[in-house]
Design an enzyme around this catalytic site. Structure first.
Site, mmCIF file in Angstrom:
data_model
loop_
_atom_site.group_PDB
_atom_site.id
_atom_site.type_symbol
_atom_site.label_atom_id
_atom_site.label_comp_id
_atom_site.label_asym_id
_atom_site.label_seq_id
_atom_site.Cartn_x
_atom_site.Cartn_y
_atom_site.Cartn_z
ATOM 1 N N GLU A 40 0.855 -1.185 0.000
ATOM 2 C CA GLU A 40 0.000 0.000 0.000
ATOM 3 C C GLU A 40 0.897 1.243 0.000
ATOM 4 O O GLU A 40 1.993 1.245 0.541
ATOM 5 C CB GLU A 40 -0.843 -0.033 1.267
ATOM 6 C CG GLU A 40 -1.730 1.168 1.513
ATOM 7 C CD GLU A 40 -2.394 1.134 2.886
ATOM 8 O OE1 GLU A 40 -3.470 1.729 3.028
ATOM 9 O OE2 GLU A 40 -1.837 0.499 3.816
ATOM 10 N N LYS A 113 -9.731 0.299 -1.558
ATOM 11 C CA LYS A 113 -9.802 -0.158 -0.174
ATOM 12 C C LYS A 113 -11.196 0.064 0.408
ATOM 13 O O LYS A 113 -11.721 1.181 0.411
ATOM 14 C CB LYS A 113 -8.752 0.594 0.650
ATOM 15 C CG LYS A 113 -8.625 0.153 2.100
ATOM 16 C CD LYS A 113 -7.517 0.953 2.774
ATOM 17 C CE LYS A 113 -7.270 0.530 4.207
ATOM 18 N NZ LYS A 113 -6.195 1.351 4.830
ATOM 19 N N CYS A 149 -4.383 -3.453 3.883
ATOM 20 C CA CYS A 149 -4.077 -3.055 5.251
ATOM 21 C C CYS A 149 -5.213 -3.348 6.240
ATOM 22 O O CYS A 149 -5.420 -4.485 6.624
ATOM 23 C CB CYS A 149 -3.673 -1.579 5.269
ATOM 24 S SG CYS A 149 -2.616 -1.121 6.676
#
Length: 279
Positions: A40, A113, A149
């Site tokens: 990321e 995301k 993440c």
């Protein structure tokens, strides 16, 4: 299929980050990789402005990543920032999306995301718009799911990817440091592998402290510990906090065997949330 997790430490400069990406991708290819995964925020590290560098998927940064993938004849997965919602009538300068680009021979996909990092005192939603859908892609005879993440804390995304055929889940991260955070990262990677009976390929930004760089306070700039986990939750390989490459060999037959031994996807039951009383 051989996948390499490239644990790098990105900075503010986009061109320098691209140079790092190209150099590490070349090393991965020399090691026999069919795919290289970057963390990321490979485009620009957190703790720097993002709105001014966000660009569409056909912009110059993504196009250069595509060029690197094509020149090396391999799939590249990397974290970037794409434009989100524009500024409204009030104060604020608009938002971006935290995007993973997957590109290479026969592959062109992107994932925004879904779960934004509004935790541990950080509010990603102040500057980032969430995505809405799981994303998978096929490469080397396997199906891969994408996640970013904070997503690793949410099992449903990983099982959704598995239901879409994923035999491996990729996690690209810039994990925030703090007491117990490395242990949480390790635990969650293993748990998500077991939830979905997939390989988990979790690639994080390296820890700036290993290079004598002080991270900006409050910014999730990485702790390293990229990890390769089997479909039965076994850690097959792991890096420490410093930049490096982790080589992972994947076999779809291993996933099939794991799902025969541990059929959690087949045995899973869905529950509806309880109705809230209206008063």
């Amino acid at each position: 299929m051989r996948v390499v997790l490239a644990q790098i430490i990105s900075g503010r400069d986009l061109a320098a980050n691209l140079s790092t990406l190209e150099r590490e991708a070349q090393k991965a290819k020399a090691g026999g990789a069919d795919m290289v995964v970057f963390p990321e925020a490979s485009m620009r590290a957190f703790g720097n402005s993002l709105l001014d560098i966000a660009e569409p998927l056909d912009g110059p940064w993504a196009s250069r990543v595509r060029s690197i993938a094509a020149s090396l004849d391999m799939v590249v997965v990397a974290g970037m920032f794409t434009p989100g919602s524009p500024a409204g009538p009030g104060p604020g300068g608009g938002k971006v999306r935290n995007t993973l680009l997957a590109t290479g021979p026969g592959v062109e996909a992107h994932y925004d995301k879904v779960h934004l990092f509004d935790a541990f005192g950080f509010l990603e939603s102040d500057t980032v718009d969430p995505g809405t859908e799981p994303v998978t892609f096929d490469a080397g005879g396997l199906t891969f799911g994408l996640s970013t993440c904070y997503d690793i804390r949410f099992p449903a995304l990983f099982t959704a990817n598995a239901e879409r055929g994923a035999e491996a889940n990729i996690v690209c991260a810039s994990w925030a440091s703090g007491p117990g955070k490395v242990e949480q990262w390790q635990l969650l990677a293993r748990a998500r592998a077991l939830d979905s009976t997939t390989y988990v390929l979790a690639c994080g930004q390296g820890d700036p402290a290993t290079q004598g760089v002080r991270a900006k306070a409050g910014s999730p700039t990485g702790v390293g510990h990229s990890v390769f986990v089997s479909p039965l939750g076994e850690v097959l390989d792991e890096l420490d906090g410093a930049p490096g490459l982790l080589f992972a060999d994947l076999d779809a037959a291993v996933v099939r065997e794991a799902r025969q031994r541990l059929p959690v996807l087949a045995n899973r039951r869905a529950f509806q949330p309880p109705e809230r009383s209206r008063t």
